[in-house]
Write a protein that holds these residues in place. Structure first.
Motif, short mmCIF file in Angstrom:
data_model
loop_
_atom_site.label_atom_id
_atom_site.label_comp_id
_atom_site.label_asym_id
_atom_site.label_seq_id
_atom_site.Cartn_x
_atom_site.Cartn_y
_atom_site.Cartn_z
N LEU A 171 -8.89 -8.08 1.91
CA LEU A 171 -8.09 -8.12 0.69
C LEU A 171 -7.64 -6.73 0.26
N ALA A 172 -8.50 -5.73 0.45
CA ALA A 172 -8.11 -4.35 0.12
C ALA A 172 -6.96 -3.90 1.01
N LEU A 173 -7.02 -4.24 2.29
CA LEU A 173 -5.95 -3.88 3.22
C LEU A 173 -4.67 -4.66 2.92
N ASP A 174 -4.82 -5.90 2.54
CA ASP A 174 -3.67 -6.72 2.16
C ASP A 174 -2.94 -6.08 0.98
N GLU A 175 -3.71 -5.65 -0.02
CA GLU A 175 -3.10 -4.96 -1.17
C GLU A 175 -2.35 -3.72 -0.71
N ALA A 176 -2.99 -2.94 0.15
CA ALA A 176 -2.38 -1.69 0.61
C ALA A 176 -1.12 -1.95 1.42
N PHE A 177 -1.11 -3.04 2.19
CA PHE A 177 0.06 -3.39 3.00
C PHE A 177 1.28 -3.65 2.11
N HIS A 178 1.08 -4.48 1.09
CA HIS A 178 2.19 -4.80 0.20
C HIS A 178 2.60 -3.58 -0.64
N ARG A 179 1.63 -2.82 -1.08
CA ARG A 179 1.94 -1.60 -1.85
C ARG A 179 2.72 -0.61 -0.99
N GLY A 180 2.35 -0.52 0.29
CA GLY A 180 3.03 0.40 1.19
C GLY A 180 4.50 0.07 1.36
N ILE A 181 4.83 -1.22 1.32
CA ILE A 181 6.24 -1.60 1.44
C ILE A 181 7.02 -1.14 0.21
N ALA A 182 6.42 -1.28 -0.96
CA ALA A 182 7.07 -0.79 -2.18
C ALA A 182 7.22 0.73 -2.16
N GLN A 183 6.22 1.40 -1.63
CA GLN A 183 6.29 2.86 -1.54
C GLN A 183 7.38 3.31 -0.56
N ALA A 184 7.71 2.46 0.41
CA ALA A 184 8.73 2.81 1.39
C ALA A 184 10.10 2.97 0.76
N ILE A 185 10.32 2.34 -0.40
CA ILE A 185 11.60 2.53 -1.10
C ILE A 185 11.39 3.35 -2.37
N ASP A 186 10.23 4.02 -2.46
CA ASP A 186 9.93 4.89 -3.60
C ASP A 186 10.06 4.13 -4.92
N CYS A 187 9.52 2.93 -4.92
CA CYS A 187 9.61 2.07 -6.11
C CYS A 187 8.23 1.52 -6.43
N THR A 188 7.31 2.40 -6.77
CA THR A 188 5.96 1.94 -7.10
C THR A 188 5.95 1.15 -8.41
N ALA A 189 7.00 1.30 -9.24
CA ALA A 189 7.08 0.51 -10.47
C ALA A 189 7.13 -0.98 -10.14
N ALA A 190 7.76 -1.31 -9.01
CA ALA A 190 7.80 -2.72 -8.60
C ALA A 190 6.40 -3.24 -8.33
N TRP A 191 5.58 -2.43 -7.65
CA TRP A 191 4.21 -2.85 -7.37
C TRP A 191 3.39 -2.93 -8.65
N ASP A 192 3.61 -1.99 -9.57
CA ASP A 192 2.90 -2.03 -10.85
C ASP A 192 3.22 -3.33 -11.60
N LYS A 193 4.48 -3.73 -11.56
CA LYS A 193 4.86 -4.98 -12.22
C LYS A 193 4.21 -6.18 -11.54
N ILE A 194 4.15 -6.16 -10.22
CA ILE A 194 3.52 -7.24 -9.48
C ILE A 194 2.04 -7.34 -9.83
N GLN A 195 1.38 -6.19 -9.99
CA GLN A 195 -0.03 -6.19 -10.36
C GLN A 195 -0.25 -6.94 -11.67
N ASP A 196 0.69 -6.77 -12.61
CA ASP A 196 0.57 -7.45 -13.90
C ASP A 196 0.76 -8.95 -13.77
N LEU A 197 1.48 -9.38 -12.73
CA LEU A 197 1.84 -10.79 -12.59
C LEU A 197 0.83 -11.63 -11.82
N LYS A 198 0.07 -10.99 -10.95
CA LYS A 198 -0.63 -11.76 -9.93
C LYS A 198 -2.12 -11.95 -10.17
#
Length: 275
Positions: A171-198
């Protein structure tokens, strides 16, 4: 799952003063005679995050992983005593947990760990899919070779975790995988919003592993996402992400049937969000 942070000799309260650290037993007593898991190693005064944010994450992870089950009562006094801090950072953490949908405040009963709402799971997934589909589509056009190597390394780690049946590591790696995709477009705000939703999704995910949602299946879905990113194929990357995020709709029913005490009664939406 957030990994434990090194425990320091003392913790700062909301005023910045260092409170003395006392040795505590695992299984801190709480109201009603039950026991709160010892979460003190999750909080450190020298971490970059505030004490309030660390307490929020420690309690949230304990709820996600079932260490704190639905109906467990929590109080500011007992949690502040566990972490040797004032009540203010605990109060702030409780407010965030209520907003995340995992705590509720009931008249005459106090603050309790909330049951999982199937409807909120579906709503959170629907919004998350909309965000992550857009993120991965954009990432397919901009992701670098170095970022692709990082995701490939992560995928190898997922396979190792599956072989050892280490769901926490997976699960920790799963989180990092999805976060890494958001970081690839320099949009960590998208991941922060997802954290609030999930929040509710994460609780179901933990309960579904590995029996209802086999780790090998999830790894294959991640591999398809990575392959589309390597091919710089936006359409395939989006399709792979949507398929992956809809897996929880398959597992939600069986997980709720296996763990009825964890779930509220379902309230179907007038417009089905699973279609």
């Amino acid at each position: 799952m957030k990994m434990p942070v090194r425990t320091a000799p003392g913790l700062t309260d909301d005023a910045g003063a260092v409170a003395p650290r006392r040795r505590r037993r695992v299984g801190h007593a709480i109201a009603g005679g039950s026991a709160l898991p010892d979460l003190t190693a999750q909080v450190s005064h020298d971490a970059r995050e505030s004490i309030s944010q660390q307490i929020f994450r420690a309690l949230r992870d304990a709820i996600y992983t079932g260490q704190l089950t639905p109906g467990t009562p929590l109080s500011e006094k007992e949690i502040s005593g566990m972490f040797s801090v004032s009540r203010q950072p605990v109060r702030e953490a409780f407010i965030k947990l209520v907003e995340a949908g995992v705590l509720q405040v009931l008249p005459q009963r106090g603050t309790l760990v909330k049951k999982i709402s199937p409807r909120e799971v579906r709503e959170g997934r629907f919004i998350r899919e909309a965000i992550e589909a857009a993120v991965v589509r954009k990432a397919a056009g901009y992701i670098t070779d170095a970022q692709l190597r990082g995701l490939a390394d992560n995928l190898r780690g997922q396979k190792a975790a599956a072989r050892s049946n280490d769901t926490a590591a997976f699960l920790a790696l799963d989180e990092a995988f999805h976060r890494g995709i958001a970081q690839a477009i320099d949009c960590t705000a998208a991941w922060d919003k997802i954290q609030d939703l999930k929040a509710q999704m994460d609780r179901v995910r933990y309960l579904s592993l590995p029996d209802v949602s086999p780790l090998d299946l999830l790894i294959r879905q991640h591999a398809r996402i990575l392959a589309a990113l390597k091919a710089h194929d936006p359409a395939d990357a989006e399709a792979a992400m949507r398929t992956h995020l809809r897996e929880i709709l398959v597992s939600l029913g069986p997980v709720a049937a296996r763990n009825p005490a964890w779930f509220d009664a379902d309230e179907p939406e007038s417009v089905p969000l699973s279609a």
